[in-house]
Design an enzyme around this catalytic site. Structure first.
Site, PDB file in Angstrom:
ATOM      1  N   HIS A 157       0.859  -1.195   0.000  1.00 42.23           N
ATOM      2  CA  HIS A 157       0.000   0.000   0.000  1.00 42.23           C
ATOM      3  C   HIS A 157       0.894   1.244   0.000  1.00 42.23           C
ATOM      4  CE1 HIS A 157      -3.218   2.678   0.714  1.00 42.23           C
ATOM      5  NE2 HIS A 157      -3.313   2.605   2.019  1.00 42.23           N
ATOM      6  N   ASP A 205       1.513   6.591   5.343  1.00 36.52           N
ATOM      7  CA  ASP A 205       1.775   5.997   6.658  1.00 36.52           C
ATOM      8  C   ASP A 205       2.489   4.647   6.528  1.00 36.52           C
ATOM      9  OD1 ASP A 205      -0.696   5.299   5.542  1.00 36.52           O
ATOM     10  OD2 ASP A 205      -1.613   4.815   7.461  1.00 36.52           O
ATOM     11  N   ASP A 235      -4.195  -2.418   5.007  1.00 33.65           N
ATOM     12  CA  ASP A 235      -5.054  -1.705   5.956  1.00 33.65           C
ATOM     13  C   ASP A 235      -6.251  -2.533   6.437  1.00 33.65           C
ATOM     14  OD1 ASP A 235      -3.792   0.739   6.389  1.00 33.65           O
ATOM     15  OD2 ASP A 235      -4.637   1.637   4.590  1.00 33.65           O
ATOM     16  N   TYR A 271     -12.839   1.176  12.861  1.00 38.13           N
ATOM     17  CA  TYR A 271     -11.963   1.249  11.680  1.00 38.13           C
ATOM     18  C   TYR A 271     -12.753   0.903  10.414  1.00 38.13           C
ATOM     19  CZ  TYR A 271      -7.633   0.692   9.023  1.00 38.13           C
ATOM     20  OH  TYR A 271      -6.625   0.829   8.113  1.00 38.13           O
ATOM     21  N   HIS A 302      -2.174  -1.811  10.722  1.00 35.03           N
ATOM     22  CA  HIS A 302      -2.409  -0.995  11.927  1.00 35.03           C
ATOM     23  C   HIS A 302      -2.927  -1.888  13.055  1.00 35.03           C
ATOM     24  CE1 HIS A 302      -1.993   2.867   9.879  1.00 35.03           C
ATOM     25  NE2 HIS A 302      -2.819   2.439   8.938  1.00 35.03           N
TER      26      HIS A 302
END
Ligand code: FEO
Length: 400
Positions: free
Chosen positions: A78, A82, A165, A193, A226
């Protein structure tokens, strides 16, 4: 030791961001992590990097396992910054043999980094795989989950899905596995999320889960980019994703409002009483007191969506415009909606709120109620009746 071996030869080498409080409008009150994974085999592969300010933390973690200059492959699941903020410097540091990305990843890398042609990029598509030695990496493009470039990497020998993600949570912890924290903490954050990052792409999630099922991919660990890694709860989080992506809802209603001098607030409570009289539970959320991303999380599982605002300058309060714009962007589906609000003279708020409900595709089951200045006893009766009418419509929708 901060680096952690999560599977034989697979290490978490990411970074913990204890202080992040906002992620593009999403409240991250408990911080987050930027997870990167290192697989040591005959070839050494690094899966994603971290946000630039966290590069030293990541490098420290890699050095606990090996010399970062000996990394052979970088896999870019990705391109969002971040996870790729440190990519340029990492490539300079380790001079990798290959940098793997999806076809859309190639475009995203070019438009983000404007790099020279000497990056050893290699495009991989769904179904492609590479050998690291004893371990294999299989790729699965996951377009729009949540960017066009997004991709999963699967290591069949370890039954390990590195999921970018997807399946993430914004949660800063020194624990690495979801089963090390109370279920309510991890699943609440996973739900938030999904509501705020993936809800918009729910049909893609459904399609992806179907594809994973058809491919017969065995998963006993999901390592997202994450938050915590799913180990004991893999079937549970997959099941939750199936439910959330199918817009599963309960016969309850969320009333979102803001108020100037408490009239619209009183209207919200009267409508809630009407809903309750029909056995429909409600959540009354003040847009002033509740963050938009918490509101979106509540909305996800509720059939009823009721919006309230007084009229301000021929429009609605800016807090409500913020929340409505945010919710609309995340594309709620199959909701029953209605609007209300007090006014002093012109009284356009209900019209504007109904406009938002229409744009969200809601079934508007009541034309909406306006009250001039302060509600009377008669107004309360009418508002309670409105709530009851919405309540009956919600219950009926579950009988169909
Ligand atoms: Fe965690 Fe889409 O970046």
């Amino acid at each position: 030791m901060a680096a952690e071996e999560i599977k034989d030869g697979v290490f978490w080498v990411g970074a913990i961001d204890w202080d992040l409080r906002d992620f593009h409008g999403y409240s991250t009150y408990q911080g987050t992590t930027y997870n990167a994974y290192l697989v040591k085999d005959e070839k050494v592969a690094l899966f994603d990097t971290v946000k630039m300010p966290f590069k030293n933390e990541m490098l420290h973690n890699i050095r606990e396992v090996m010399n970062p200059e000996d990394i052979d492959y970088i896999i870019v699941n990705h391109v969002e910054m971040d996870h790729s903020g440190y990519l340029t410097e990492m490539i300079k540091l380790c001079n990798p043999e290959k940098v793997f990305c999806s076809p859309m990843g190639l475009k995203a890398i070019r438009s983000h980094f404007h790099m020279s042609a000497d990056w050893p990029l290699e495009v991989v598509k769904s179904g492609d795989s590479i050998s690291l030695g004893a371990k294999t990496v299989q790729f699965l493009e996951t377009k729009m989950l949540h960017w066009p470039d997004s991709m999963f990497s699967y290591i069949p020998e370890e039954k390990l899905l590195i999921s970018s993600d997807a399946f993430g949570q914004h949660l800063a912890t020194t624990e690495r596995f979801a089963d090390e924290l109370p279920e309510s903490v991890v699943f609440d954050q996973a739900k938030k999320y999904f509501a705020n990052i993936l809800h918009l792409f729910a049909p893609n999630v459904t399609k992806l889960l179907k594809t994973v099922g058809e491919l017969g991919i065995e998963i006993d660990m999901i390592a997202p980019d994450h938050g915590l890694i799913w180990r004991d709860h893999v079937p549970d989080i997959l099941d939750d994703y199936r439910r959330w992506a199918s817009y599963e809802m309960e016969p309850k209603a969320v009333i979102i409002y803001d108020s100037m001098w408490h009239s619209t607030e009183r209207m919200a409570k009267a409508i809630s009483n009407g809903l309750l009289s029909e056995g429909v539970n409600t959540r009354i959320l003040s847009a002033k007191a509740t963050h938009r991303s918490e509101i979106m999380t509540e909305i996800m599982g509720a059939k009823g969506l009721i919006l309230g605002s007084p009229t301000l300058n021929n429009g609605i309060l800016p807090t409500m415009a913020d929340v409505c714009t945010y919710i609309k962007g995340l594309r709620p589906k199959h909701k029953i909606g209605a609007a209300f609000g007090s006014f002093g003279w012109s009284g356009e708020s209900v019209k504007h709120l109904n406009g938002y409900l229409e744009q969200m595709g809601c079934d508007i089951v009541h034309e909406g109620l306006r009250v001039k200045n302060v509600p009377t006893e008669e107004d309360y009766t009418v508002l309670t009746a409105m709530g009851a009418e919405i309540g009956r419509a919600i219950k009926k929708s579950f009988e169909e």
